[in-house]
Design a protein around this motif. Sequence first.
Motif, mmCIF file in Angstrom:
data_model
loop_
_atom_site.group_PDB
_atom_site.id
_atom_site.type_symbol
_atom_site.label_atom_id
_atom_site.label_comp_id
_atom_site.label_asym_id
_atom_site.label_seq_id
_atom_site.Cartn_x
_atom_site.Cartn_y
_atom_site.Cartn_z
ATOM 1 N N ASP A 149 11.062 -17.966 -8.258
ATOM 2 C CA ASP A 149 12.207 -17.297 -7.329
ATOM 3 C C ASP A 149 12.380 -15.947 -7.651
ATOM 4 O OD1 ASP A 149 12.291 -19.950 -6.293
ATOM 5 O OD2 ASP A 149 13.687 -20.657 -7.852
ATOM 6 N N TYR A 150 12.029 -15.150 -6.531
ATOM 7 C CA TYR A 150 12.594 -13.648 -6.829
ATOM 8 C C TYR A 150 13.336 -13.048 -5.598
ATOM 9 C CZ TYR A 150 8.356 -14.162 -9.957
ATOM 10 O OH TYR A 150 7.725 -14.505 -11.192
ATOM 11 N N PRO A 151 14.601 -12.795 -6.077
ATOM 12 C CA PRO A 151 15.421 -12.351 -4.894
ATOM 13 C C PRO A 151 15.267 -11.371 -4.210
ATOM 14 C CG PRO A 151 16.646 -12.293 -7.095
ATOM 15 C CD PRO A 151 15.136 -12.502 -7.498
ATOM 16 N N PHE A 152 14.239 -10.247 -4.748
ATOM 17 C CA PHE A 152 13.801 -9.182 -3.953
ATOM 18 C C PHE A 152 12.483 -8.597 -4.475
ATOM 19 C CE2 PHE A 152 14.331 -4.733 -1.709
ATOM 20 C CZ PHE A 152 13.969 -5.376 -0.507
ATOM 21 N N LEU A 153 11.317 -8.576 -4.043
ATOM 22 C CA LEU A 153 10.245 -8.037 -4.364
ATOM 23 C C LEU A 153 10.144 -6.915 -3.358
ATOM 24 C CD1 LEU A 153 8.033 -11.238 -5.021
ATOM 25 C CD2 LEU A 153 8.867 -9.664 -6.896
ATOM 26 N N MET A 154 9.656 -5.672 -3.826
ATOM 27 C CA MET A 154 9.300 -4.357 -3.034
ATOM 28 C C MET A 154 8.764 -3.495 -4.199
ATOM 29 S SD MET A 154 12.293 -4.086 -4.974
ATOM 30 C CE MET A 154 13.224 -2.978 -5.713
ATOM 31 N N PRO A 155 7.660 -2.864 -3.514
ATOM 32 C CA PRO A 155 6.957 -1.523 -4.195
ATOM 33 C C PRO A 155 8.065 -0.488 -4.147
ATOM 34 C CG PRO A 155 6.131 -2.067 -2.068
ATOM 35 C CD PRO A 155 6.868 -2.859 -1.965
ATOM 36 N N LEU A 156 7.897 0.246 -5.246
ATOM 37 C CA LEU A 156 9.049 1.451 -5.176
ATOM 38 C C LEU A 156 8.213 2.499 -4.550
ATOM 39 C CD1 LEU A 156 10.563 0.996 -8.682
ATOM 40 C CD2 LEU A 156 11.287 -0.195 -6.811
ATOM 41 N N GLY A 157 8.623 2.977 -3.206
ATOM 42 C CA GLY A 157 7.681 3.571 -2.437
ATOM 43 C C GLY A 157 7.047 3.125 -1.622
ATOM 44 N N ASP A 158 6.242 4.084 -0.908
ATOM 45 C CA ASP A 158 5.210 3.408 0.157
ATOM 46 C C ASP A 158 3.894 2.963 -0.658
ATOM 47 O OD1 ASP A 158 6.921 4.508 2.201
ATOM 48 O OD2 ASP A 158 5.898 6.490 2.303
ATOM 49 N N LEU A 159 3.533 1.770 -0.213
ATOM 50 C CA LEU A 159 2.014 1.211 -0.642
ATOM 51 C C LEU A 159 1.370 0.674 0.430
ATOM 52 C CD1 LEU A 159 0.940 0.854 -3.438
ATOM 53 C CD2 LEU A 159 1.773 -1.566 -3.432
ATOM 54 N N ALA A 160 0.191 1.095 0.343
ATOM 55 C CA ALA A 160 -0.856 0.651 1.234
ATOM 56 C C ALA A 160 -2.163 0.513 0.914
ATOM 57 C CB ALA A 160 -0.663 1.272 2.819
ATOM 58 N N GLU A 161 -2.448 -0.729 0.072
ATOM 59 C CA GLU A 161 -3.853 -0.627 -0.367
ATOM 60 C C GLU A 161 -4.240 -2.134 -0.201
ATOM 61 O OE1 GLU A 161 -5.240 1.595 -2.372
ATOM 62 O OE2 GLU A 161 -3.549 2.834 -2.556
ATOM 63 N N THR A 162 -5.911 -2.038 0.171
ATOM 64 C CA THR A 162 -6.583 -3.251 0.072
ATOM 65 C C THR A 162 -7.347 -3.498 -0.920
ATOM 66 O OG1 THR A 162 -6.348 -3.043 2.469
ATOM 67 C CG2 THR A 162 -8.221 -4.380 1.666
ATOM 68 N N ILE A 163 -6.886 -4.384 -1.992
ATOM 69 C CA ILE A 163 -7.400 -4.593 -3.172
ATOM 70 C C ILE A 163 -8.207 -5.792 -3.332
ATOM 71 C CG2 ILE A 163 -7.406 -4.585 -5.526
ATOM 72 C CD1 ILE A 163 -4.562 -2.823 -5.270
ATOM 73 N N PRO A 164 -9.351 -5.903 -3.562
ATOM 74 C CA PRO A 164 -9.743 -7.498 -3.595
ATOM 75 C C PRO A 164 -9.330 -8.238 -4.830
ATOM 76 C CG PRO A 164 -11.643 -5.780 -4.379
ATOM 77 C CD PRO A 164 -10.329 -5.148 -3.778
ATOM 78 N N LEU A 165 -9.229 -9.531 -4.552
ATOM 79 C CA LEU A 165 -8.764 -10.469 -5.587
ATOM 80 C C LEU A 165 -10.026 -11.423 -5.753
ATOM 81 C CD1 LEU A 165 -5.243 -11.287 -4.373
ATOM 82 C CD2 LEU A 165 -5.668 -10.695 -6.587
ATOM 83 N N LEU A 166 -9.938 -11.481 -7.066
ATOM 84 C CA LEU A 166 -11.360 -12.298 -7.755
ATOM 85 C C LEU A 166 -10.512 -13.537 -8.377
ATOM 86 C CD1 LEU A 166 -14.063 -10.653 -9.679
ATOM 87 C CD2 LEU A 166 -12.833 -12.289 -10.859
ATOM 88 N N MET A 167 -11.337 -14.611 -8.476
ATOM 89 C CA MET A 167 -10.803 -15.653 -8.930
ATOM 90 C C MET A 167 -11.871 -16.196 -10.055
ATOM 91 S SD MET A 167 -9.050 -19.113 -7.605
ATOM 92 C CE MET A 167 -9.064 -20.798 -8.652
ATOM 93 N N VAL A 168 -11.477 -16.540 -11.131
ATOM 94 C CA VAL A 168 -12.390 -17.472 -12.204
ATOM 95 C C VAL A 168 -12.284 -18.728 -12.004
ATOM 96 C CG1 VAL A 168 -12.967 -17.718 -14.576
ATOM 97 C CG2 VAL A 168 -12.539 -15.197 -13.746
ATOM 98 N N ALA A 169 -13.412 -19.593 -11.882
ATOM 99 C CA ALA A 169 -13.239 -21.225 -11.436
ATOM 100 C C ALA A 169 -14.316 -21.640 -12.156
ATOM 101 C CB ALA A 169 -13.595 -21.145 -9.782
ATOM 102 N N ILE A 170 -13.937 -22.836 -12.670
ATOM 103 C CA ILE A 170 -14.846 -23.589 -13.233
ATOM 104 C C ILE A 170 -15.245 -24.913 -12.546
ATOM 105 C CG2 ILE A 170 -15.632 -25.139 -15.736
ATOM 106 C CD1 ILE A 170 -13.578 -23.224 -17.057
ATOM 107 N N GLY A 171 -14.049 -25.685 -12.412
ATOM 108 C CA GLY A 171 -14.345 -27.163 -11.744
ATOM 109 C C GLY A 171 -14.140 -27.031 -9.996
ATOM 110 N N PRO A 172 -14.641 -28.124 -9.428
ATOM 111 C CA PRO A 172 -14.783 -28.074 -8.093
ATOM 112 C C PRO A 172 -13.445 -27.576 -7.175
ATOM 113 C CG PRO A 172 -15.168 -30.518 -8.772
ATOM 114 C CD PRO A 172 -15.084 -29.451 -10.192
ATOM 115 N N LYS A 173 -12.302 -28.408 -7.916
ATOM 116 C CA LYS A 173 -11.073 -27.946 -7.159
ATOM 117 C C LYS A 173 -10.843 -26.617 -7.150
ATOM 118 C CE LYS A 173 -9.027 -32.507 -7.622
ATOM 119 N NZ LYS A 173 -7.910 -33.357 -8.462
#
Length: 366
Positions: A149-173
């Motif tokens: 739970d986070y009362p307020f999340l915000m970047p401090l100033g202008d932010l506009a980035e498209t950054i790829p998110l990678l996930m490490v995975a072992i099992g089928p789920k």
Amino acid sequence: MATHPGRPAYPELGCYGLAGHTDRPGDLIGEVRRAEELGLGAIFLSERFNYKDAAVLSGMAAAAGTTLGIATAATNHNTRHPLVTATMAATMHRATGGRFALGLGRGFAPLFDLMGVPPITNAQLADAFAVLRRLWAGEKFAHSGPIGDYPFLMPLGDLAETIPLLMVAIGPKSQALAGRIADAVVLHTYLTDEAVARAVAIIREAAEQAGRDPATVRIWACTAVVDDALDEPTRLRMTVGRLATYLQGYGDTLVAANRWDPELLRRFRADPFVSGFGGAFDAVGTVDDLARLTATVLPAEWLGAAITGSAADCARQIDHQFAATGVDSIIMHGVTPDQLAGVVAGYAAVRSAGHDRLPANPGWTR
């Protein structure tokens, strides 16, 4: 070997920085430079709670190189505030001109228990991915969800980035979740080609079911590559020591993914030498310790999931793995760029066509 300016010669190949255990993080600077000389596409950075902080290592890699893609593989969302993680990734992405991918994973639950940190669930990973993307889009919002739970999340100033998110995975789920939410996936070391091919099918199918183009999910196999030219202690540590350590930590998941006989894992764990061993085999095991494992309780078939042989043989096996599994890219795991020089030279002679389309950023396919 000549430097490849501007663009990696082999964007489909990557390696790990500071592979395994180290107390010399500064070595990463030379490794990044050597990886670029070899023409590798990306360097991946794991995290250990000693001398391998993912944020610091990422910054070092960004300063040391100009063409190499950089990814954490992996850090964990639960060890930093989401705004801190988002800030680190945005800083890295901007500093590298778009060569950075943030990789997250499940981590090691027993360690989190000792730290007093809640273990990571798939629901938390999905939530963390969504929150990070909103922060990078510059949104300001309250959040209540699986990551907290986070009362307020915000970047401090202008932010506009498209950054790829990678996930490490072992099992089928985890693999299916990655197909639904991740831009790229890193599979685990010591998966057989058959297990990797199954994982690729799971990831692509899950992406399609989620309404995504399956071809846009970049899938990295992570394969131990051990050239015969390396000395025996190094070869044993990278093969026997590394696999035994995985079996110590999360053997059930790895054995299930490979469809290996779980009874052999039970025998491995029940062996008095294994159960009484004080530490990780790849960190403190001697040559005699590792030779004893191969002679008694570690199946030779399981070690066959690594790529071994001469440099030329390793190169041919790497090239074959693309066709055999359907992955987009391969991380040559467990070795330094210097130790890969012969293999990369051999790969240049056998490399199949079709890889040049890949960008340096290890999280994108185009």
